[in-house]
Write a protein that holds these residues in place. Structure first.
Motif, short mmCIF file in Angstrom:
data_model
loop_
_atom_site.label_atom_id
_atom_site.label_comp_id
_atom_site.label_asym_id
_atom_site.label_seq_id
_atom_site.Cartn_x
_atom_site.Cartn_y
_atom_site.Cartn_z
N VAL A 1 58.99 69.30 -45.78
CA VAL A 1 59.10 69.91 -44.46
C VAL A 1 60.00 71.15 -44.38
CG1 VAL A 1 60.21 69.43 -42.13
CG2 VAL A 1 59.18 67.46 -43.36
N PRO A 2 59.10 72.30 -43.84
CA PRO A 2 59.67 73.64 -44.05
C PRO A 2 61.06 73.69 -43.16
CG PRO A 2 57.87 73.63 -42.65
CD PRO A 2 57.87 72.26 -43.31
N THR A 3 62.11 74.42 -43.73
CA THR A 3 63.33 74.35 -43.12
C THR A 3 63.96 75.98 -43.19
OG1 THR A 3 65.32 73.64 -43.11
CG2 THR A 3 64.46 74.28 -45.38
N ASN A 4 64.79 76.09 -42.16
CA ASN A 4 65.97 77.23 -42.38
C ASN A 4 67.40 76.67 -42.21
OD1 ASN A 4 66.11 76.63 -39.56
ND2 ASN A 4 64.66 78.52 -38.76
N GLU A 5 67.42 75.74 -42.48
CA GLU A 5 68.96 75.11 -42.20
C GLU A 5 69.63 75.26 -43.63
OE1 GLU A 5 69.31 70.89 -40.88
OE2 GLU A 5 67.48 71.34 -39.80
N THR A 6 70.87 75.75 -43.43
CA THR A 6 71.54 75.93 -44.58
C THR A 6 71.72 74.79 -45.57
OG1 THR A 6 72.92 77.94 -43.67
CG2 THR A 6 74.01 76.65 -45.42
N MET A 7 72.34 73.78 -45.09
CA MET A 7 72.48 72.50 -45.83
C MET A 7 71.26 71.78 -46.55
SD MET A 7 75.65 72.59 -45.63
CE MET A 7 75.71 71.15 -46.82
N VAL A 8 70.17 72.08 -45.91
CA VAL A 8 69.12 71.66 -46.47
C VAL A 8 68.80 72.51 -47.74
CG1 VAL A 8 66.38 71.33 -46.66
CG2 VAL A 8 67.97 70.75 -44.50
#
Length: 419
Positions: free
Chosen positions: A323-330
């Motif tokens: 799943v593409p993301t822009n979340e820091t923790m991911v």
């Protein structure tokens, strides 16, 4: 190859020679062409990197960009300086302002702090032949600012850049045309000498029996596209000197963008815990820029270079998530996963993180099993807005206040160096 319908403009690429060293020479009334000068990251660190070296420093003492401070001999003729990034930026802006006296702003593309592309097409009636105008600008920059330069000219941005890198940096000025491609470009090898081809791509091309730019130009385009996709198409046409980029666009295929951050540590980091702290700060910065640009990404890359005292060189590894993301923790959790898998316990001195395989943020799909995803997205953008308004250090994670944290110290720097 038929070049008749391809762009044939008067573009030059100008590079300020050993720019940081030239700026410090100008500031201290020294001649950069006769004085051994080195600009180093910090006087406080014996292992600090040489950021720039004057020609005499390279020729007489064999010290160049990338050497360490402790490698510089103690000699009365040598002048050492710490960087003054604000001054370097001001000087770069003044040089660009001078160039703008000859062309409108849209005809100038600032490629980096010390390199720019300029389109002189259509200025013949004002200033005369474009190659003479380019050389005049080159002389004026030296007379006004004391900064020597090299200039490459060509019918497009690519050939101007190649003329600069492969010819003008030795001679001071060079002009290439499409007719020069077979004689001047095709003999170039190894392939990493060609703009846009790194060591990994060079190795892949070598595996296909391609060792020179001429080999690349005469290879099978279908085979290149099958193996490398759009990049194979680009490298093939670049080997023929073809570039359809407009001034102001990057010299890469549209869509081939990424967000990343590299950091040279000011001391050796020996433990996983210390490295993880800096990685979290770096992931925070990368994902902030990714969110601001409106993207998400699937491929996360971690690179670590060990110190000179280590027994190995480090690693550069990637993982693609579903799943593409822009979340820091991911991003951070993936980096930690890669760290745990490949870290060999050696002292780390340089870190890099990167997000690629990008797509627009609006492509994110709802996840029925992650009820807090929307909240995290809103929280990320909210934190970004606060930092934009009140400063990058207005909101920090607690780890940034530990001895291993670097965010507070780096906030006082410009481009990673002293302002």
């Amino acid at each position: 190859m038929n070049y008749e319908n391809l762009p044939n403009r008067s573009i030059f690429c100008i590079d300020m020679k050993c720019f940081y060293a030239s700026c410090m020479a100008s500031l201290h009334n020294l001649d950069v062409m006769t004085t051994p000068i080195a600009v180093i990251g910090s006087f406080e660190q014996p292992g600090s990197v040489v950021l720039a070296a004057s020609p005499p420093m390279k020729q007489r003492f064999k010290i160049k960009t990338g050497n360490r401070r402790y490698e510089i001999p103690k000699h009365p003729d040598i002048h050492l300086f710490e960087p003054k990034m604000s001054y370097f930026i001001d000087m770069s802006m003044e040089i660009t302002k001078h160039i703008s006296k000859y062309v409108p702003p849209e005809a100038i593309h600032v490629y980096s702090i010390d390199e720019s592309f300029v389109d002189l097409t259509g200025t013949e009636k004002l200033w005369g032949p474009p190659e003479l105008t380019a050389q005049k600008i080159q002389r004026e920059i030296y007379n006004l600012f004391g900064i020597p330069s090299a200039v490459g000219m060509g019918p497009n941005m690519l050939l101007a850049k190649l003329a600069l890198d492969l010819d003008a940096k030795k001679t001071g000025f060079a002009k290439w045309t499409y007719d020069d491609v077979p004689e001047k470009l095709w003999p170039v090898k190894p392939l990493s000498e060609m703009w846009g081809i790194g060591s990994r791509m060079e190795a892949n091309l070598n595996d296909m029996g391609i060792f020179s730019v001429g080999d690349l130009a005469h290879s099978n385009l279908n085979d290149l596209e099958k193996r490398f996709g759009v990049m194979g198409n680009q490298h093939y046409h670049h080997a023929w000197g073809i570039d359809l980029s407009n001034l102001g666009e990057p010299l890469v295929t549209k869509g081939q963008i990424s967000f990343g951050k590299g950091q040279m540590l000011m001391r050796d980091y020996h433990t996983r815990k210390e490295i993880a702290i800096v990685l979290l700060e770096m992931c925070e910065d990368v994902m902030r820029r990714t969110r601001e640009a409106g993207y998400v990404g699937r491929t996360i890359t971690l690179g670590i270079s060990y110190s000179d005292r280590a027994m190995t060189n480090g690693f550069y590894r990637s993982k693609t998530i579903e799943v593409p993301t822009n979340e820091t923790m991911v991003m951070y959790r993936v980096c930690i996963e890669l760290l745990d898998k490949y870290f060999e316990g050696e002292p780390a001195r340089q870190l890099s993180v990167r997000l690629t395989n990008l797509e627009p943020e609006r492509s994110i799909q709802l996840d029925l099993f992650d009820e807090r995803k929307d909240r995290r997205q809103v929280l990320g953008h909210t934190v970004d807005a606060i930092r934009t308004k009140f400063g990058a250090t207005s909101l920090l994670r607690a780890v940034s206040f530990t001895d291993a944290g670097t965010a507070l110290k780096r906030e006082k720097l410009v481009g990673g160096h002293l302002a």
